[in-house]
Design an enzyme around this catalytic site. Sequence first.
Site, PDB file in Angstrom:
ATOM      1  N   HIS A 101       0.846  -1.201   0.000  1.00 40.55           N
ATOM      2  CA  HIS A 101       0.000   0.000   0.000  1.00 40.55           C
ATOM      3  C   HIS A 101       0.872   1.239   0.000  1.00 40.55           C
ATOM      4  O   HIS A 101       1.836   1.331   0.753  1.00 40.55           O
ATOM      5  CB  HIS A 101      -0.953   0.014   1.197  1.00 40.55           C
ATOM      6  CG  HIS A 101      -0.287  -0.227   2.515  1.00 40.55           C
ATOM      7  ND1 HIS A 101       0.037  -1.496   2.969  1.00 40.55           N
ATOM      8  CD2 HIS A 101       0.146   0.625   3.465  1.00 40.55           C
ATOM      9  CE1 HIS A 101       0.621  -1.410   4.138  1.00 40.55           C
ATOM     10  NE2 HIS A 101       0.705  -0.130   4.471  1.00 40.55           N
TER      11      HIS A 101
HETATM   12  P1  AMP Z   1       1.879   0.695   7.401  1.00 36.47           P
HETATM   13  O1  AMP Z   1       1.500  -0.766   7.307  1.00 36.47           O
HETATM   14  O2  AMP Z   1       2.855   0.999   8.472  1.00 36.47           O
HETATM   15  O3  AMP Z   1       2.300   1.274   6.073  1.00 36.47           O
HETATM   16  O4  AMP Z   1       0.575   1.498   7.796  1.00 36.47           O
HETATM   17  C1  AMP Z   1      -0.704   0.945   7.725  1.00 36.47           C
HETATM   18  C2  AMP Z   1      -1.725   2.064   7.689  1.00 36.47           C
HETATM   19  O5  AMP Z   1      -3.014   1.466   7.648  1.00 36.47           O
HETATM   20  C3  AMP Z   1      -1.718   2.977   8.913  1.00 36.47           C
HETATM   21  O6  AMP Z   1      -1.605   4.329   8.475  1.00 36.47           O
HETATM   22  C4  AMP Z   1      -3.053   2.694   9.624  1.00 36.47           C
HETATM   23  O7  AMP Z   1      -3.632   3.850  10.170  1.00 36.47           O
HETATM   24  C5  AMP Z   1      -3.910   2.153   8.511  1.00 36.47           C
HETATM   25  N1  AMP Z   1      -4.890   1.155   8.894  1.00 36.47           N
HETATM   26  C6  AMP Z   1      -4.801   0.218   9.876  1.00 36.47           C
HETATM   27  N2  AMP Z   1      -5.871  -0.607   9.845  1.00 36.47           N
HETATM   28  C7  AMP Z   1      -6.648  -0.185   8.811  1.00 36.47           C
HETATM   29  C8  AMP Z   1      -7.866  -0.643   8.257  1.00 36.47           C
HETATM   30  N3  AMP Z   1      -8.496  -1.701   8.749  1.00 36.47           N
HETATM   31  N4  AMP Z   1      -8.384   0.031   7.212  1.00 36.47           N
HETATM   32  C9  AMP Z   1      -7.749   1.108   6.686  1.00 36.47           C
HETATM   33  N5  AMP Z   1      -6.582   1.587   7.158  1.00 36.47           N
HETATM   34  C10 AMP Z   1      -6.036   0.940   8.212  1.00 36.47           C
END
Ligand code: AMP
Length: 189
Positions: A101
Amino acid sequence: MASGKTSGHWSMGLLASMDDPELKVTADEKVVVIKDKYPKAKFHFLILPKEKIPNLNSLKPSHLDLLRHIHKKGEEIAGKANKELKFRFGYHAVPSMSHLHMHVISQDFDSPCLKNKKHWNSFTTSYFVDSSEIIRQLEKKGRVEQDGQRANEMLKQDLRCHVCNKAFTTMPSLKAHIVFHNVTKSAGS
Ligand code: AMP
Ligand code: ZN
């Protein structure tokens, strides 16, 4: 591929969110754009490929067009969200969530969800790797390599303003400071 998401583990949460009408912003044949559920700035989106790509290490040169598409989509989404604010597009060196992502995040960092040093440093140190840098690495080396240990050290660094580099000892003092910065594109900050 965003179907059949039965896994309940929290690290798989992005897959479920790709189909959540509350979070889904748009989609095309290659990607889904969602709002980050815990936004760390006024505007914070995630762009996920429909193709199942677990993380940066799984990237191959054949993914270059997809990565360029994700980057372009990021610019489009940012432009639609707010034309004045400065945005960055990039990946966490050591992501916590599964499925590749790209973050699209405005540089105001004005959000109640941004609470601690780990949050701050994950978006303002080299733990956050610009999308253009990932694309360059893949073009040059044919793969993307991250030094996970070094990246995790970044999260422990002292708090510093991302605009003027001033040091702070607490998140509230840093957050009170950054509101005075004009993080617009024209300010060049
Ligand atoms: P990273 O894996 O460190 O790149 O960050 C993951 C991102 O996903 C963070 O900014 C979280 O706030 C976000 N996040 C966590 N759980 C969810 C979810 N279920 N749906 C959407 N975003 C999420
Ligand atoms: Zn500052």
